[in-house]
Design a protein around this motif. Structure first.
Motif, PDB file in Angstrom:
ATOM      1  N   PHE A   1       0.853  -1.180   0.000  1.00 16.69           N
ATOM      2  CA  PHE A   1       0.000   0.000   0.000  1.00 16.69           C
ATOM      3  C   PHE A   1       0.888   1.228   0.000  1.00 16.69           C
ATOM      4  CE2 PHE A   1      -2.157   3.435   2.241  1.00 16.69           C
ATOM      5  CZ  PHE A   1      -3.249   3.566   1.415  1.00 16.69           C
ATOM      6  N   PHE A   2       0.560   2.187  -0.823  1.00 17.15           N
ATOM      7  CA  PHE A   2       1.355   3.402  -0.945  1.00 17.15           C
ATOM      8  C   PHE A   2       0.565   4.603  -0.463  1.00 17.15           C
ATOM      9  CE2 PHE A   2       4.663   1.413  -3.400  1.00 17.15           C
ATOM     10  CZ  PHE A   2       4.028   0.414  -4.101  1.00 17.15           C
ATOM     11  N   SER A   3       1.255   5.560   0.116  1.00 20.08           N
ATOM     12  CA  SER A   3       0.642   6.841   0.460  1.00 20.08           C
ATOM     13  C   SER A   3       1.111   7.842  -0.574  1.00 20.08           C
ATOM     14  CB  SER A   3       1.080   7.281   1.858  1.00 20.08           C
ATOM     15  OG  SER A   3       0.474   8.495   2.181  1.00 20.08           O
ATOM     16  N   PHE A   4       0.188   8.573  -1.143  1.00 18.46           N
ATOM     17  CA  PHE A   4       0.520   9.386  -2.302  1.00 18.46           C
ATOM     18  C   PHE A   4       0.468  10.885  -2.048  1.00 18.46           C
ATOM     19  CE2 PHE A   4      -1.195   5.381  -3.841  1.00 18.46           C
ATOM     20  CZ  PHE A   4      -0.130   4.936  -4.601  1.00 18.46           C
ATOM     21  N   GLY A   5       0.608  11.296  -0.783  1.00 23.66           N
ATOM     22  CA  GLY A   5       0.677  12.724  -0.523  1.00 23.66           C
ATOM     23  C   GLY A   5      -0.681  13.396  -0.510  1.00 23.66           C
ATOM     24  N   ASN A   6      -0.682  14.671  -0.729  1.00 22.51           N
ATOM     25  CA  ASN A   6      -1.880  15.496  -0.620  1.00 22.51           C
ATOM     26  C   ASN A   6      -2.821  15.259  -1.795  1.00 22.51           C
ATOM     27  OD1 ASN A   6      -3.777  17.425  -0.255  1.00 22.51           O
ATOM     28  ND2 ASN A   6      -2.389  19.164  -0.333  1.00 22.51           N
ATOM     29  N   PRO A   7      -4.003  14.670  -1.551  1.00 22.44           N
ATOM     30  CA  PRO A   7      -4.916  14.378  -2.660  1.00 22.44           C
ATOM     31  C   PRO A   7      -5.585  15.631  -3.192  1.00 22.44           C
ATOM     32  CG  PRO A   7      -5.973  13.857  -0.601  1.00 22.44           C
ATOM     33  CD  PRO A   7      -4.570  14.258  -0.265  1.00 22.44           C
ATOM     34  N   PHE A   8      -5.601  16.711  -2.401  1.00 21.90           N
ATOM     35  CA  PHE A   8      -6.340  17.897  -2.811  1.00 21.90           C
ATOM     36  C   PHE A   8      -5.715  18.567  -4.031  1.00 21.90           C
ATOM     37  CE2 PHE A   8      -7.811  18.522   1.847  1.00 21.90           C
ATOM     38  CZ  PHE A   8      -8.554  17.375   1.728  1.00 21.90           C
ATOM     39  N   ARG A   9      -4.433  18.285  -4.269  1.00 21.28           N
ATOM     40  CA  ARG A   9      -3.784  18.917  -5.413  1.00 21.28           C
ATOM     41  C   ARG A   9      -4.376  18.455  -6.737  1.00 21.28           C
ATOM     42  NH1 ARG A   9       2.508  17.979  -4.275  1.00 21.28           N
ATOM     43  NH2 ARG A   9       1.673  15.941  -3.761  1.00 21.28           N
ATOM     44  N   ILE A  10      -4.921  17.228  -6.756  1.00 18.68           N
ATOM     45  CA  ILE A  10      -5.506  16.753  -8.008  1.00 18.68           C
ATOM     46  C   ILE A  10      -7.011  16.940  -8.017  1.00 18.68           C
ATOM     47  CG2 ILE A  10      -3.699  15.022  -8.225  1.00 18.68           C
ATOM     48  CD1 ILE A  10      -5.908  12.935  -7.688  1.00 18.68           C
ATOM     49  N   LEU A  11      -7.536  17.547  -6.965  1.00 20.38           N
ATOM     50  CA  LEU A  11      -8.976  17.742  -6.877  1.00 20.38           C
ATOM     51  C   LEU A  11      -9.357  19.197  -7.087  1.00 20.38           C
ATOM     52  CD1 LEU A  11      -9.717  15.353  -3.918  1.00 20.38           C
ATOM     53  CD2 LEU A  11     -10.393  15.050  -6.283  1.00 20.38           C
ATOM     54  N   SER A  12      -8.604  19.885  -7.887  1.00 24.70           N
ATOM     55  CA  SER A  12      -8.911  21.276  -8.210  1.00 24.70           C
ATOM     56  C   SER A  12     -10.131  21.318  -9.108  1.00 24.70           C
ATOM     57  CB  SER A  12      -7.713  21.912  -8.914  1.00 24.70           C
ATOM     58  OG  SER A  12      -7.376  21.160 -10.053  1.00 24.70           O
ATOM     59  N   PRO A  13     -10.754  22.518  -9.294  1.00 24.03           N
ATOM     60  CA  PRO A  13     -11.914  22.603 -10.180  1.00 24.03           C
ATOM     61  C   PRO A  13     -11.606  22.022 -11.549  1.00 24.03           C
ATOM     62  CG  PRO A  13     -11.644  24.622  -8.956  1.00 24.03           C
ATOM     63  CD  PRO A  13     -10.437  23.789  -8.658  1.00 24.03           C
ATOM     64  N   LYS A  14     -12.645  21.614 -12.232  1.00 29.66           N
ATOM     65  CA  LYS A  14     -12.505  20.919 -13.507  1.00 29.66           C
ATOM     66  C   LYS A  14     -11.463  21.579 -14.400  1.00 29.66           C
ATOM     67  CE  LYS A  14     -15.996  18.470 -12.138  1.00 29.66           C
ATOM     68  NZ  LYS A  14     -16.335  19.191 -10.948  1.00 29.66           N
ATOM     69  N   SER A  15     -10.445  20.819 -14.727  1.00 28.23           N
ATOM     70  CA  SER A  15      -9.320  21.355 -15.482  1.00 28.23           C
ATOM     71  C   SER A  15      -9.670  21.554 -16.946  1.00 28.23           C
ATOM     72  CB  SER A  15      -8.135  20.391 -15.361  1.00 28.23           C
ATOM     73  OG  SER A  15      -7.114  20.721 -16.254  1.00 28.23           O
ATOM     74  N   SER A  16      -8.992  22.517 -17.556  1.00 30.36           N
ATOM     75  CA  SER A  16      -9.194  22.764 -18.986  1.00 30.36           C
ATOM     76  C   SER A  16      -8.661  21.597 -19.807  1.00 30.36           C
ATOM     77  CB  SER A  16      -8.484  24.061 -19.398  1.00 30.36           C
ATOM     78  OG  SER A  16      -7.103  23.969 -19.096  1.00 30.36           O
ATOM     79  N   GLN A  17      -7.878  20.698 -19.157  1.00 24.61           N
ATOM     80  CA  GLN A  17      -7.349  19.545 -19.875  1.00 24.61           C
ATOM     81  C   GLN A  17      -8.461  18.551 -20.202  1.00 24.61           C
ATOM     82  OE1 GLN A  17      -4.119  17.816 -17.667  1.00 24.61           O
ATOM     83  NE2 GLN A  17      -3.171  19.785 -17.222  1.00 24.61           N
ATOM     84  N   LEU A  18      -9.570  18.647 -19.502  1.00 26.37           N
ATOM     85  CA  LEU A  18     -10.665  17.720 -19.762  1.00 26.37           C
ATOM     86  C   LEU A  18     -11.473  18.184 -20.967  1.00 26.37           C
ATOM     87  CD1 LEU A  18     -12.051  16.926 -16.182  1.00 26.37           C
ATOM     88  CD2 LEU A  18     -10.321  15.693 -17.499  1.00 26.37           C
ATOM     89  N   SER A  19     -11.765  17.249 -21.840  1.00 27.01           N
ATOM     90  CA  SER A  19     -12.604  17.563 -22.991  1.00 27.01           C
ATOM     91  C   SER A  19     -14.035  17.775 -22.521  1.00 27.01           C
ATOM     92  CB  SER A  19     -12.547  16.411 -23.997  1.00 27.01           C
ATOM     93  OG  SER A  19     -13.175  15.262 -23.446  1.00 27.01           O
ATOM     94  N   PRO A  20     -14.859  18.440 -23.336  1.00 24.09           N
ATOM     95  CA  PRO A  20     -16.270  18.604 -22.956  1.00 24.09           C
ATOM     96  C   PRO A  20     -16.950  17.282 -22.641  1.00 24.09           C
ATOM     97  CG  PRO A  20     -15.736  20.020 -24.812  1.00 24.09           C
ATOM     98  CD  PRO A  20     -14.537  19.146 -24.587  1.00 24.09           C
ATOM     99  N   ARG A  21     -16.608  16.222 -23.377  1.00 25.72           N
ATOM    100  CA  ARG A  21     -17.229  14.917 -23.139  1.00 25.72           C
ATOM    101  C   ARG A  21     -16.819  14.364 -21.785  1.00 25.72           C
ATOM    102  NH1 ARG A  21     -15.550   9.560 -24.345  1.00 25.72           N
ATOM    103  NH2 ARG A  21     -17.292   8.096 -24.533  1.00 25.72           N
ATOM    104  N   LEU A  22     -15.526  14.442 -21.454  1.00 25.22           N
ATOM    105  CA  LEU A  22     -15.071  13.926 -20.166  1.00 25.22           C
ATOM    106  C   LEU A  22     -15.624  14.754 -19.020  1.00 25.22           C
ATOM    107  CD1 LEU A  22     -11.313  13.053 -20.893  1.00 25.22           C
ATOM    108  CD2 LEU A  22     -13.235  11.473 -20.598  1.00 25.22           C
ATOM    109  N   ARG A  23     -15.660  16.060 -19.215  1.00 20.27           N
ATOM    110  CA  ARG A  23     -16.195  16.921 -18.162  1.00 20.27           C
ATOM    111  C   ARG A  23     -17.669  16.609 -17.918  1.00 20.27           C
ATOM    112  NH1 ARG A  23     -14.985  21.369 -20.313  1.00 20.27           N
ATOM    113  NH2 ARG A  23     -12.897  21.524 -19.441  1.00 20.27           N
ATOM    114  N   SER A  24     -18.401  16.344 -19.003  1.00 22.76           N
ATOM    115  CA  SER A  24     -19.821  16.003 -18.879  1.00 22.76           C
ATOM    116  C   SER A  24     -20.000  14.690 -18.135  1.00 22.76           C
ATOM    117  CB  SER A  24     -20.449  15.915 -20.270  1.00 22.76           C
ATOM    118  OG  SER A  24     -21.782  15.468 -20.199  1.00 22.76           O
TER     119      SER A  24
END
Length: 352
Positions: A11-34
């Motif tokens: 089992f691994f601990s991966f640090g602060n999860p909040f860093r990847i939980l920012s508001p919906k990133s522009s990297q997401l396509s409209p389909r993925l965001r939907s």
């Protein structure tokens, strides 16, 4: 209820999860965001549905059944999302797999504990049925036998199930698992991690409520802090705050049986007990008959609630086990065709 023993994966601990939980990133396509928005909107609705409208709903078997149904629906939603994302297991990061297998085995363990306690409570129901039979008979020693059955029920229901004590370390580990692995260069992976986070938060919290109810102590209750940026954050906070406040209030009153339906049965028995102290027929026959009738009604309600909840816990166990087996099968099958994915190749599988 049993599960196969798999070799332990680290089992691994991966640090602060909040860093990847920012508001919906522009990297997401409209389909993925939907797709992610749809998942989170459904999660929000389930959390709102679980928030008790009345304090009498807290720690009732009816609420617990609804909560377990919600967990099964959430894990099915993640399964369906994986299918929609068309994310083959071959594309999964090894860290995701380690986290998944570690969490799923702990969920299986805690389901086994819950089933064990439900079985123990159900065994007490047999004593209640014997008690009712004696109370409703016309034999000369009916009250002597009834007192004996009542005393046996009290001893049984006040006894402790040692397996419930194993919930605390399992819950502590599940809370730790809310730390998520960082996702690089995979928009689909980010959507998956967001969905996993939501499903795990709901699962960990609900399991902590069940563990608290079964052990008769608030020590198993968790207080999870989640990012305010999540669309379902307020709904979860409302649920957690309302439930934890009322549960701690129940425990502070020193209730012997915190499950509502068990408490109702206990109240009927406390009313009946003084009437059984004499060898003779109770002075107030009508009051006695009314109390016995109330006890039968409360016992039937308890029995029905336990049966329904047990089925839901068993169903959730099978859901997690099937999803785990599906993933392991995919990992053991080199050259798996691209269209054979977790979420599509096995009916009823789920991601924890």
């Amino acid at each position: 209820m049993s599960r196969p023993q798999e070799p332990h994966r680290p089992f691994f601990s991966f640090g602060n999860p909040f860093r990847i939980l920012s508001p919906k990133s522009s990297q997401l396509s409209p389909r993925l965001r939907s797709q992610l928005n749809a998942f989170e909107e459904t999660l929000l609705e389930r959390l709102q549905k679980l928030t008790p409208k009345d304090k009498d709903d807290v720690l009732s078997l009816a609420w617990m059944k609804l909560a377990m149904e919600s967990l099964s629906e959430g894990h099915n939603d993640v399964k369906n999302l994986i299918t929609e994302l068309e994310l083959p297991v071959s594309d999964w990061d090894e860290k995701w797999i380690d986290v998944y297998l570690d969490i799923s085995v702990k969920l299986l363990d805690i389901c086994i504990v819950f089933s064990s306690e439900l079985t123990r409570i159900n065994q007490g129901n047999l004593l209640l049925q014997c008690l009712l039979h004696n109370l409703e008979s016309n034999s000369p020693d009916q009250f002597t036998r009834a007192r004996s059955s009542l005393d046996s029920w009290r001893r049984h229901i006040n006894s402790k199930n040692p397996r419930v004590e194993t919930c605390k370390p399992i819950l502590d580990s599940l809370v730790e698992s809310l730390n998520l692995p960082k996702v690089k260069n995979s928009a689909k992976g980010k959507v998956l991690m967001h969905a996993m986070y939501g499903a795990k938060v709901e699962t960990v919290y609900i399991c902590s409520v069940f563990a608290s109810a079964f052990c008769g102590s608030a020590k198993n209750l968790v207080e999870l802090t989640i990012p305010d940026s999540l669309s379902w954050a307020q709904a979860f906070t409302n649920l957690q705050t309302n439930m934890n406040t009322e549960i701690r209030n129940i425990f502070s009153q020193g209730e012997v049986t915190v499950l509502k339906e068990l408490g109702a049965v206990n109240a009927c028995l406390e009313k009946l007990y003084p009437m059984l102290e004499d060898e003779l027929v109770p002075v107030d026959v009508e009051s006695f008959k009314s109390s016995v009738s109330d006890l039968r009604r409360m016992t039937e309600k308890l029995t029905q609630g336990l049966d329904l909840l047990t089925k839901e816990v068993d169903g959730f166990f099978k859901l997690v086990l099937t999803g785990r087996d599906a993933l392991l099968c995919n990992l053991r099958a080199p050259g798996t065709p691209p269209d054979t994915m977790l979420g599509r190749n096995v009916e009823g599988q789920a991601l924890s």
